[in-house]
Design a protein around this motif. Sequence first.
Motif, PDB file in Angstrom:
ATOM      1  N   GLY A 173       0.842  -1.201   0.000  1.00 49.60           N
ATOM      2  CA  GLY A 173       0.000   0.000   0.000  1.00 49.60           C
ATOM      3  C   GLY A 173       0.869   1.239   0.000  1.00 49.60           C
ATOM      4  O   GLY A 173       1.721   1.411  -0.871  1.00 49.60           O
ATOM      5  N   TYR A 174       0.720   2.071   1.011  1.00 49.38           N
ATOM      6  CA  TYR A 174       1.544   3.280   1.102  1.00 49.38           C
ATOM      7  C   TYR A 174       1.682   3.715   2.557  1.00 49.38           C
ATOM      8  O   TYR A 174       0.972   3.246   3.448  1.00 49.38           O
ATOM      9  CB  TYR A 174       0.956   4.420   0.256  1.00 49.38           C
ATOM     10  N   VAL A 175       2.631   4.639   2.790  1.00 53.68           N
ATOM     11  CA  VAL A 175       2.825   5.222   4.103  1.00 53.68           C
ATOM     12  C   VAL A 175       2.872   6.738   3.953  1.00 53.68           C
ATOM     13  O   VAL A 175       3.447   7.262   3.000  1.00 53.68           O
ATOM     14  CB  VAL A 175       4.130   4.702   4.765  1.00 53.68           C
ATOM     15  N   VAL A 176       2.241   7.435   4.893  1.00 52.36           N
ATOM     16  CA  VAL A 176       2.330   8.885   4.966  1.00 52.36           C
ATOM     17  C   VAL A 176       3.291   9.213   6.105  1.00 52.36           C
ATOM     18  O   VAL A 176       3.077   8.799   7.250  1.00 52.36           O
ATOM     19  CB  VAL A 176       0.962   9.539   5.226  1.00 52.36           C
ATOM     20  N   VAL A 177       4.360   9.925   5.784  1.00 52.30           N
ATOM     21  CA  VAL A 177       5.388  10.277   6.758  1.00 52.30           C
ATOM     22  C   VAL A 177       5.200  11.727   7.187  1.00 52.30           C
ATOM     23  O   VAL A 177       4.953  12.607   6.356  1.00 52.30           O
ATOM     24  CB  VAL A 177       6.795  10.082   6.164  1.00 52.30           C
ATOM     25  N   ASN A 178       5.296  11.967   8.493  1.00 50.15           N
ATOM     26  CA  ASN A 178       5.111  13.315   9.054  1.00 50.15           C
ATOM     27  C   ASN A 178       3.751  13.881   8.634  1.00 50.15           C
ATOM     28  O   ASN A 178       3.654  14.999   8.125  1.00 50.15           O
ATOM     29  CB  ASN A 178       6.240  14.247   8.620  1.00 50.15           C
ATOM     30  N   GLU A 179       2.728  13.091   8.892  1.00 45.83           N
ATOM     31  CA  GLU A 179       1.362  13.510   8.523  1.00 45.83           C
ATOM     32  C   GLU A 179       0.888  14.593   9.493  1.00 45.83           C
ATOM     33  O   GLU A 179       0.902  14.394  10.707  1.00 45.83           O
ATOM     34  CB  GLU A 179       0.413  12.321   8.560  1.00 45.83           C
ATOM     35  N   GLN A 180       0.465  15.730   8.953  1.00 43.79           N
ATOM     36  CA  GLN A 180       0.068  16.859   9.791  1.00 43.79           C
ATOM     37  C   GLN A 180      -1.286  17.409   9.364  1.00 43.79           C
ATOM     38  O   GLN A 180      -1.576  17.513   8.174  1.00 43.79           O
ATOM     39  CB  GLN A 180       1.109  17.983   9.716  1.00 43.79           C
TER      40      GLN A 180
END
Length: 438
Positions: free
Chosen positions: A385-392
């Motif tokens: 799938g995917y990853v969101v890094v430093n999601e704000q």
Amino acid sequence: MGGHASGRLKRLLTLWFGLLFGVALVTLVAGAGRGEAASQLKGSFRGNAYGTYANAQAGPVAATLGRSAFIPCPCNGTGGKTRSNSVDSLDAGRVLKAGVLRSTVFTRKTSTSAQVRNTSTVSGLNLLDGLITADAVRAVANTNADARRITVSAAGSSFVDLRVNGRRVADVSPNTRIDLPGLGYVVLKSVVPGGNGKSLRTVRVEMITVVITRENDFGLPVGARIVVAHAYSGFSRNQPEVIVGGQAYAATANARIGDTLQNNIGKAAFVVMGCEGTGGKVRTNNIAALSVGDVLSIGSGRTTAFGGRRDSGTVARTTATVQDLSLLGGLITADAVKAVAQDTFRNGRRISSTQGTEFARLRVAGIPLPINVRPNTRLDLPGLGYVVVNEQQIPAAGSDARTQVNGLRVVVTQDNLLGLPVGAQITVAHASSRVARF
């Protein structure tokens, strides 16, 4: 001509009177609203409820049991409505199993009175491999106030078919203590009032509190403490101009990941800040280690929360730090992930910040990322799938919404070798904060 002029005059007069009536009506309604708000009994609410809790000394089960089905009671109330949170089931192996857990908060306020009723209900309880069982356990914390006094009670709290050490226990008196051979003891229906009864009054109700005082076959360390069915309520005559809020945890997973994995990850090292703040102190919670197969491994997790006055204004600040992270069989690794959320209210303005959010030796699919990853960076995870890094999520200056930061949020979008279902999400290092006018 005279007839036309007369008609125009009548229409103008009609329009003028209509506008005058509309302005008067709006003014009347607005005045009534202000009068109604001003006439309410002055004061703010307190409280929360959750199904289970285990302290850090309890070891790995602390993540599973950490304030399950938690719900806070807003300082400015629920407006006469019941808010709730629930968990379909809970499984911490031999230590604790339960069916549905449901927590509620409710407040009502009039010109002469205020009421708070917070509850936690746990069904199908099996604690310590059958040493303590119950069809249902219900904690109720009641607070009632008028202009002269504030009273509290645990009325409505109850057990259904409670058994301890194989014996049925009925008509439980508050703060009943029973020894648990080879383990320690249990306190049933703990009721702890607080405050002075005039400016502040609170009550904490915890229906089952297990305290471990001896080495045991469950692997629970001495000093471990497990709570089942917690409800807390209160009322303060202090009505602050500005309220705060926030929470943080090292890791969590959504329901789509399945009950077993969701329970094992829980809200690790969960810390929460009520709208009254933290009394000028920094609250902390820790978890020594968390391992959920190849899905998630954490060496340690630490969270903090602060709410109160500082030189810069009224501040709400939370942090979550995770060290020695291995996620998805090593697809994502990091020496450290830190999320920071802070809101400050000063001179009538709200200022939001995520400064301090950072990563140490973060690698995603073998690719190294910098310490200050750009907010909301999305990276594909091949075959998963995917990853969101430093999601704000940073709200507008005039908003009452929370400032939120997720260090990492993984979303599963396809069948995979780890067996994670499509739609599953795993979050590592979450922090949120909020300041708002009462």
